[in-house]
Scaffold this motif. Structure first.
Motif, PDB file in Angstrom:
ATOM      1  N   GLY A 122       0.812  -1.206   0.000  1.00 27.77           N
ATOM      2  CA  GLY A 122       0.000   0.000   0.000  1.00 27.77           C
ATOM      3  C   GLY A 122       0.843   1.253   0.000  1.00 27.77           C
ATOM      4  O   GLY A 122       0.590   2.199  -0.760  1.00 27.77           O
ATOM      5  N   ASN A 125       1.038   3.653   6.212  1.00 21.73           N
ATOM      6  CA  ASN A 125       0.845   2.302   5.690  1.00 21.73           C
ATOM      7  C   ASN A 125       0.993   1.271   6.804  1.00 21.73           C
ATOM      8  O   ASN A 125       0.959   0.081   6.563  1.00 21.73           O
ATOM      9  N   GLY A 127      -3.766  -9.240  10.256  1.00 22.24           N
ATOM     10  CA  GLY A 127      -4.446  -8.054   9.777  1.00 22.24           C
ATOM     11  C   GLY A 127      -5.737  -7.817  10.532  1.00 22.24           C
ATOM     12  O   GLY A 127      -6.128  -8.582  11.415  1.00 22.24           O
ATOM     13  N   GLY A 139      -3.238   0.415   3.095  1.00 24.40           N
ATOM     14  CA  GLY A 139      -2.774  -0.898   3.526  1.00 24.40           C
ATOM     15  C   GLY A 139      -3.926  -1.853   3.718  1.00 24.40           C
ATOM     16  O   GLY A 139      -5.076  -1.564   3.363  1.00 24.40           O
ATOM     17  N   ASP A 140      -3.635  -3.011   4.299  1.00 20.47           N
ATOM     18  CA  ASP A 140      -4.653  -4.071   4.341  1.00 20.47           C
ATOM     19  C   ASP A 140      -5.728  -3.869   5.394  1.00 20.47           C
ATOM     20  O   ASP A 140      -6.657  -4.670   5.486  1.00 20.47           O
ATOM     21  N   ALA A 178      -3.967  -4.514  -0.921  1.00 26.25           N
ATOM     22  CA  ALA A 178      -3.231  -3.478  -0.200  1.00 26.25           C
ATOM     23  C   ALA A 178      -2.662  -2.447  -1.165  1.00 26.25           C
ATOM     24  O   ALA A 178      -2.708  -1.236  -0.904  1.00 26.25           O
ATOM     25  N   SER A 213      -5.322  -0.115  -2.279  1.00 26.94           N
ATOM     26  CA  SER A 213      -5.666   0.892  -1.271  1.00 26.94           C
ATOM     27  C   SER A 213      -4.723   2.086  -1.367  1.00 26.94           C
ATOM     28  O   SER A 213      -5.132   3.233  -1.144  1.00 26.94           O
TER      29      SER A 213
END
Length: 662
Positions: free
Chosen positions: A99, A382, A549, A586-587, A598, A601
């Motif tokens: 990301g 991130n 995550g 990010g995730d 990711a 994003s």
């Protein structure tokens, strides 16, 4: 499945259809919000893993506000974080995961002066490779994602699209299936063939013809949503009114498929609600759960969107999996080249102690070495939400709404940690003719949770296709658990002690057994092996408590999910924050877990920071890279909407003098 796999739900791109469709939904029919699945506020982290059940959704919870000074463990070889110089940039990105790299590279392409700061000495976040020398030979291991589709040529994979936008290439080798080692034996999922998959169902299911019929019925039920993957892409998205122009190219699809309005709530709902109405065959139910687990949940808890890309893409004849030549680190290195091509800078071994806020706006960062770097336009984190809230500190003055935001993000449910096993073996006289692929899933008991780290794991032998990873006649194997390893037992242990080493051996036993299903004498062939605990996972991958995550189960809106929560149960916190000029990617942001998601994003974040006119220009340029990408350009309809929204992009809290001039 875990931190190591790429999310098959990268086709959550279908969710972007909401950007265009919701603006034209019939009046008087609000979307229903399902609240059936919500995060359990009770801390049940360890107990829930002791006797897991198939239908139980597991999440892990920590209150970050009670541990503001929590320090990650430090391991030799990850850097001391003391690098970095003072300076001033338009955009500062914290973290070089997919990301962060995508966000930084695209911002640089848009014309910004960009700095990415990375705490580790390696680029790529979870997608990096490490090497060890042994008897004069070099062995390279994956530590992150290992299963990728759509990287071999232009495709709907957002990560491949980003490579092509940056005009960067990444060589890969390809393969055509995924091995399954189950309680009843071995079978193989053949990607790229509808008929071969139906043959698999006929061979493995209790009632083959019935399983085939149920699979096709499920595909038919989701056909309209699945078809929208080529109507609009994640790269078309931005989080401001400009989306009306950048996603306008999907309007013809919306006009010819009005039923898409009725299915929009389904997109975000838990997939099991649809599956359970159609599918009864145990084998097919098991397969669907294993495909969903790549996003962290089985069908119960996974968004319906997760399965759409699989149904649409995985059965096309051109579909295949890819192995990046030289290791997964090639992903980050490719994005880094794109960043630097457009004048961006990456600083490794530069840990961020604090995000600086002045008068309610993010103005820069303070590095671990004490130096300050200023950001004229924005700071983008991130890092995980759990790490991001810590970087805002406890002493500087913040807008009052930030405290609620910090509290909610810090308590978000998450997936558990990961166990790793890295094995180098002597492959002399090793017969692997019984397998066709380097990637494999191993399940011990279909009755237990697939989130259980002692039940489901994977192993990956990339050296089957890439002989640059180890000496001739050897193989490297990465084995890893699902993201359900509880952290609490580990945080009580001290690395290097006898107790710690014994616990590592005990918890890694299931990983050895997984490889033995394929290579019975693997322990006798070992050149050397390394067990990676959640403590090592946390230290090397810079993720709080080694988490896989964020884990907000589909079906209910996440806290801080923004305006979408007024219409749909959006399961991701907003990429914007209560601090002006501070964004996230990010995730833990839409579209979720996995390297392609990711990376997407990061692109959405970069798009949001720039005027819609620049975004439209980028989409037009990208659409000309390959016929596959023609749909990216909103064309005439985008130009129709542009004057209606241009004055509102970027949104007010992201505007600076330079952005207004642009």
């Amino acid at each position: 499945l875990n931190m190591m796999t790429s999310r098959y739900g990268l086709a959550a791109a279908v969710l972007s259809l909401f950007s265009a469709a919701s603006a034209f939904a019939p009046a008087g029919k609000p979307f229903a919000i399902n609240t059936a699945l919500k995060a359990d506020a009770k801390n049940n982290n360890v107990a829930q893993t002791e006797d897991t059940k198939r239908d139980t959704v597991m999440t892990f919870s920590y209150d970050m506000s009670t541990t503001p000074k929590y320090e990650k463990p430090t391991y030799p070889g990850t850097g001391n974080g003391l690098s970095g110089e003072e300076g001033e940039y338009d955009v500062i990105v914290i973290g070089s995961g997919m990301g962060g790299l995508a966000c930084g590279a695209l911002n640089a392409k848009y014309g910004d002066k960009v700095l990415i700061v990375e705490s580790h000495i390696k680029v790529g976040g979870s997608a990096h490779t490490f090497s060890r020398m042994h008897n004069g030979g070099k062995y390279s291991f994956e530590v992150g994602p290992s299963i990728f589709e759509g990287l071999d040529k232009p495709s709907l994979n957002p990560l491949r699209m980003i490579f092509d936008i940056l005009e960067e290439e990444m060589p890969v080798k390809t393969y055509g299936g995924l091995g399954y080692w189950t309680p009843k034996g071995y079978w193989r999922f053949p990607i790229g063939s509808k008929s071969k998959f139906e043959d698999l169902l006929l061979a493995q299911a209790d009632d083959g013809p019935k399983a085939v019929a149920e699979w096709n019925a499920l595909r038919d039920r989701l056909k309209t949503l699945g078809g929208s993957t080529t109507a609009v892409s994640l790269l078309n998205l931005r989080q401001d009114p400009g989306f009306l122009a950048t996603t306008a190219g999907s309007l013809p699809f919306v006009a010819t498929h009005p039923d898409v309005f009725l299915d929009l709530p389904l997109t975000f709902d838990s997939l099991h609600k649809t599956v359970d109405k159609i599918v009864t065959d145990p084998f097919l139910l098991n397969f669907i759960d294993t495909m969903c687990i790549f996003c962290g949940f089985p069908a119960k808890g996974a968004m319906t969107a997760h399965m759409l890309y699989i149904m649409e893409r995985f059965f096309e004849e051109s579909a295949c999996y890819s192995v990046p030549i030289g290791g997964t680190s090639a992903l980050g290195e490719t994005l880094q080249r794109g960043l630097e091509k457009f004048g961006g800078k990456l600083q490794l071994n530069a840990h961020v102690d604090e995000i600086l806020v002045e008068n309610g706006r993010a103005t820069g960062i303070r590095l671990k070495n004490g130096k300050v770097v200023k950001a004229k336009k924005a700071v983008v984190s991130n890092a995980t939400p759990f790490d991001t809230v810590k970087m805002l500190g406890t002493e500087q003055e913040l807008p009052k709404e930030v405290y609620e935001w910090k509290d909610q993000l810090g308590k978000l449910p998450r997936h558990g940690a990961i166990m790793h096993l890295f094995i180098a073996i002597d492959a002399k006289d090793l017969d692997l003719s019984h397998i066709d692929d380097p990637a494999h899933l191993v399940i011990q008991d279909w009755g237990r949770s697939m989130q259980d780290s002692q039940n489901l794991c994977s192993f990956f032998i990339p050296s089957l296709l890439d002989d640059s990873l180890c000496p001739e006649g050897k193989h490297v194997i990465h084995v890893y658990s699902s993201g359900g390893e509880p952290y609490e037992p580990w945080e009580k242990l001290t690395p290097g002690t006898e107790e710690y080493e014994a616990y590592k051996e005990d918890r890694a036993g299931i990983l050895w057994e997984a490889v033995e299903r394929c290579i019975p004498d693997v322990r006798e062939r070992v050149e050397f092996s390394i067990i990676g605990s959640p403590l090592a996972h946390e230290a090397f991958l810079r993720r709080d408590r080694g988490t896989y995550g964020m884990a907000w189960a589909a079906g209910s809106g996440a806290p801080q999910s923004g305006i979408l929560s007024n219409f749909l149960p959006f399961p991701f916190p907003n990429l914007k924050t209560p601090v002006d000029g501070l964004l996230r990617c990010g995730d833990s942001c839409f579209p979720g877990i996995g390297t392609p998601s990711a990376a997407a994003s990061g692109v959405i974040c970069a798009n949001t920071m720039h005027p819609v006119e620049k975004h439209l220009e980028m989409l037009k340029e990208a659409s000309q890279r390959d016929p596959m990408y023609k749909f990216l350009d909103p064309g005439f309809m985008g130009q129709v909407y542009k004057p209606l929204v241009a004055g509102r992009t970027p949104s007010v809290e992201l505007r600076t003098e330079s952005s207004v001039e642009a």
